[in-house]
Design a protein around this motif. Structure first.
Motif, mmCIF file in Angstrom:
data_model
loop_
_atom_site.group_PDB
_atom_site.id
_atom_site.type_symbol
_atom_site.label_atom_id
_atom_site.label_comp_id
_atom_site.label_asym_id
_atom_site.label_seq_id
_atom_site.Cartn_x
_atom_site.Cartn_y
_atom_site.Cartn_z
ATOM 1 N N ALA A 1 6.202 -8.908 1.807
ATOM 2 C CA ALA A 1 6.386 -7.537 2.285
ATOM 3 C C ALA A 1 5.047 -6.852 2.517
ATOM 4 N N GLN A 2 4.055 -7.129 1.644
ATOM 5 C CA GLN A 2 2.738 -6.541 1.859
ATOM 6 C C GLN A 2 2.076 -7.093 3.124
ATOM 7 N N ALA B 1 3.750 -5.385 5.972
ATOM 8 C CA ALA B 1 3.295 -4.007 6.121
ATOM 9 C C ALA B 1 1.899 -3.966 6.719
ATOM 10 N N LEU C 1 1.854 -4.303 10.578
ATOM 11 C CA LEU C 1 2.528 -3.243 11.351
ATOM 12 C C LEU C 1 1.672 -1.989 11.439
ATOM 13 N N HIS C 2 0.355 -2.135 11.505
ATOM 14 C CA HIS C 2 -0.501 -0.960 11.588
ATOM 15 C C HIS C 2 -0.371 -0.235 12.916
ATOM 16 N N ARG D 1 5.506 0.671 9.595
ATOM 17 C CA ARG D 1 4.623 0.505 8.426
ATOM 18 C C ARG D 1 5.137 1.318 7.239
ATOM 19 N N GLN D 2 5.635 2.521 7.525
ATOM 20 C CA GLN D 2 6.166 3.359 6.438
ATOM 21 C C GLN D 2 7.378 2.698 5.790
ATOM 22 N N ARG D 3 8.226 2.093 6.593
ATOM 23 C CA ARG D 3 9.392 1.414 6.034
ATOM 24 C C ARG D 3 8.990 0.175 5.232
ATOM 25 N N ALA D 4 7.985 -0.540 5.747
ATOM 26 C CA ALA D 4 7.526 -1.717 5.012
ATOM 27 C C ALA D 4 6.893 -1.319 3.679
ATOM 28 N N ASP D 5 6.127 -0.221 3.673
ATOM 29 C CA ASP D 5 5.544 0.256 2.410
ATOM 30 C C ASP D 5 6.639 0.669 1.418
ATOM 31 N N VAL E 1 7.936 -2.416 -0.149
ATOM 32 C CA VAL E 1 6.997 -2.917 -1.147
ATOM 33 C C VAL E 1 7.124 -2.130 -2.454
ATOM 34 N N SER E 2 7.194 -0.784 -2.342
ATOM 35 C CA SER E 2 7.312 0.036 -3.558
ATOM 36 C C SER E 2 8.637 -0.212 -4.271
#
Length: 453
Positions: A257-258, A261, A264-265, A271-275, A278-279
């Motif tokens: 997942a990191q 993320a 997806l810059h 990127r927000q969804r991938a972060d 991850v959280s």
């Protein structure tokens, strides 16, 4: 639950099996002796009275045979003066057919012993009297024994009968107590062997010279200890295997997942969804770790105890968890110039215990205020952090599973529960005292130090 059961047992009235056996045997023996002595008293009184009455009758009959040889009829009352007559000597009277006294001993009263002399035994105020049958001349012989002398004789005979029993009572008590204590010695050996082990020693009880009745108890206890050891070992192995099997996939999933993320810059929303993924994976990993720690604590991870130094454990945890920006570190270890801090406990369990307490203090404490670890005397350790004051009813529920203090920060609600379970198994104290409304949260632990008896 084990602690509640222990408190319930301590609340019950304690009693000694040896004392109960000694008391019961003595009560039965004393009861039988009392019945036996009562029978002896009655029998002795009857026998002594019968012997004294026979003596009275024999003396009166001999006097009567002498009176028949009197050649004359006395006209007045005579007194027979004899030397050595005392208050315990038999007294006699000789009366004519018309009731007139013609002869008496010097210790006999002036009046006739009984007002209406009839053949046989009679009682007066001071004498036990026997009246002989009248002779051919119409004389009667009355022989009296002082009542106090008869009572004294009966009392002495009774004392001679029951005196040895009274003398032997303390001897019997000592012998019964010694025999029962000697018979209970194997039970005391088994009790000492079990008590000296504590709740952390699950090894079998060594062989003892026990009777058949107690040997079966020892075998059953060893069987139970072996089953408990196998169950704890299996549960610990399962928890360790589960932790290993869950951490690896979660770590791989978090890494993927990191990476996703990071790639997806060019798309901020993706990127927000991938972060977020991850959280969430990180939070899920922490929750799984807490549940596994809770499972290990519930399975008895802290029952095994050895001597260990608490300082290296706390220093390692401080270096591992201290990631704050407070000058000098977020966690302060106040050791009070002590080089070692030996306590009884399991190394892994102590690590889990303090990791949960420090993570709880760092998560819910004020970020700009350090967390203090105070190493006090007699094995007392306190962890302090600044926070919003909590009501007493909230503090009382914090050690329950999945109960939190109302903070909006993410957490599992298991940290204090795990800490309480481990301290119970280590027979250590766990308390959340009131800080007096100063905005300080305190957890106080009381360990048994390795140098203490």
């Amino acid at each position: 639950m084990a602690q509640d059961a222990g408190q319930g047992c301590r609340g019950m009235r304690s009693w000694s099996l040896t004392s109960r056996l000694v008391g019961g045997v003595l009560a039965v023996v004393l009861g039988c002796l009392v019945l036996l002595d009562a029978g002896l008293v009655g029998f002795t009184r009857f026998e002594v009275t019968e012997r004294l009455d026979n003596s009275l009758q024999e003396v009166s009959e001999r006097l009567q045979s002498v009176i028949t040889l009197l050649p004359r009829t006395p006209q007045r009352s005579d007194i027979a003066w004899l030397p050595g007559v005392g208050p315990r000597t038999l007294a006699y009277q000789i009366i004519a057919a018309d009731g007139r006294m013609i002869l008496r001993s010097q210790n006999a009263p002036e009046q006739v012993f009984v007002s209406d002399p009839q053949t046989g035994f009679a009682d007066s105020t001071r004498f036990r009297v026997y009246v002989a049958p009248p002779t051919s001349q119409g004389y009667r012989v009355l022989v009296g024994e002082p009542v106090f002398h008869r009572r004294e004789a009966v009392r002495r005979a009774i004392l001679l009968s029951i005196g040895p029993t009274l003398f032997l009572l303390p001897v019997m008590w000592f012998l019964i107590r010694w025999i029962i204590r000697r018979g209970m010695r194997p039970l005391e050996q088994l009790q000492a062997a079990m008590q000296s082990r504590g709740s952390g020693d699950l090894s079998p009880i060594p062989p003892l010279n026990l009777p058949i009745e107690l040997a079966s108890i020892q075998n059953a206890a060893n069987t139970l200890l072996a089953r408990l050891e196998d169950a704890l070992t299996a549960e610990r192995a399962f928890a360790a295997s589960a932790a290993h099997e869950l951490r690896n996939p979660l770590a791989a999933l978090q890494a993927q997942a990191q990476i996703l993320a990071g790639s997806l810059h060019h798309d901020p929303k993706a990127r927000q969804r991938a972060d977020l993924i991850v959280s969430r994976i990180q939070g899920f990993g922490k929750m799984v770790e807490k549940i596994l720690q809770f499972s290990r604590a519930s399975s008895g991870v802290a029952f095994r105890r050895t001597k260990l130094d608490l300082l290296p454990v706390l220093e390692l945890l401080c270096r591992d968890l201290d990631k704050g920006e407070t000058p000098g570190g977020r966690i302060r270890l106040l050791r009070q110039d002590c080089e070692t801090y030996p306590v009884w406990g399991d190394l892994d369990a102590v690590g889990i215990l303090f990791r949960n307490l420090l993570e709880n203090a760092l998560l819910y404490g004020t970020p700009i205020t350090p967390v203090d670890i105070l190493l006090g005397a007699n094995g007392v350790v306190e962890i302090r952090n600044a926070c919003t004051p909590l009501p007493a009813e909230v503090r009382a529920r914090l050690s329950r599973p999945f109960v939190r203090g109302g903070s909006a920060k993410p957490g599992s609600g298991l940290g204090l529960t795990i800490a309480r379970l481990i301290t119970r198994q280590m027979e250590a104290g766990f308390a959340i005292p009131d800080a007096g409304g100063e905005g300080t949260f305190i957890v106080r632990l009381s360990f048994r130090q390795a140098g203490a008896a």
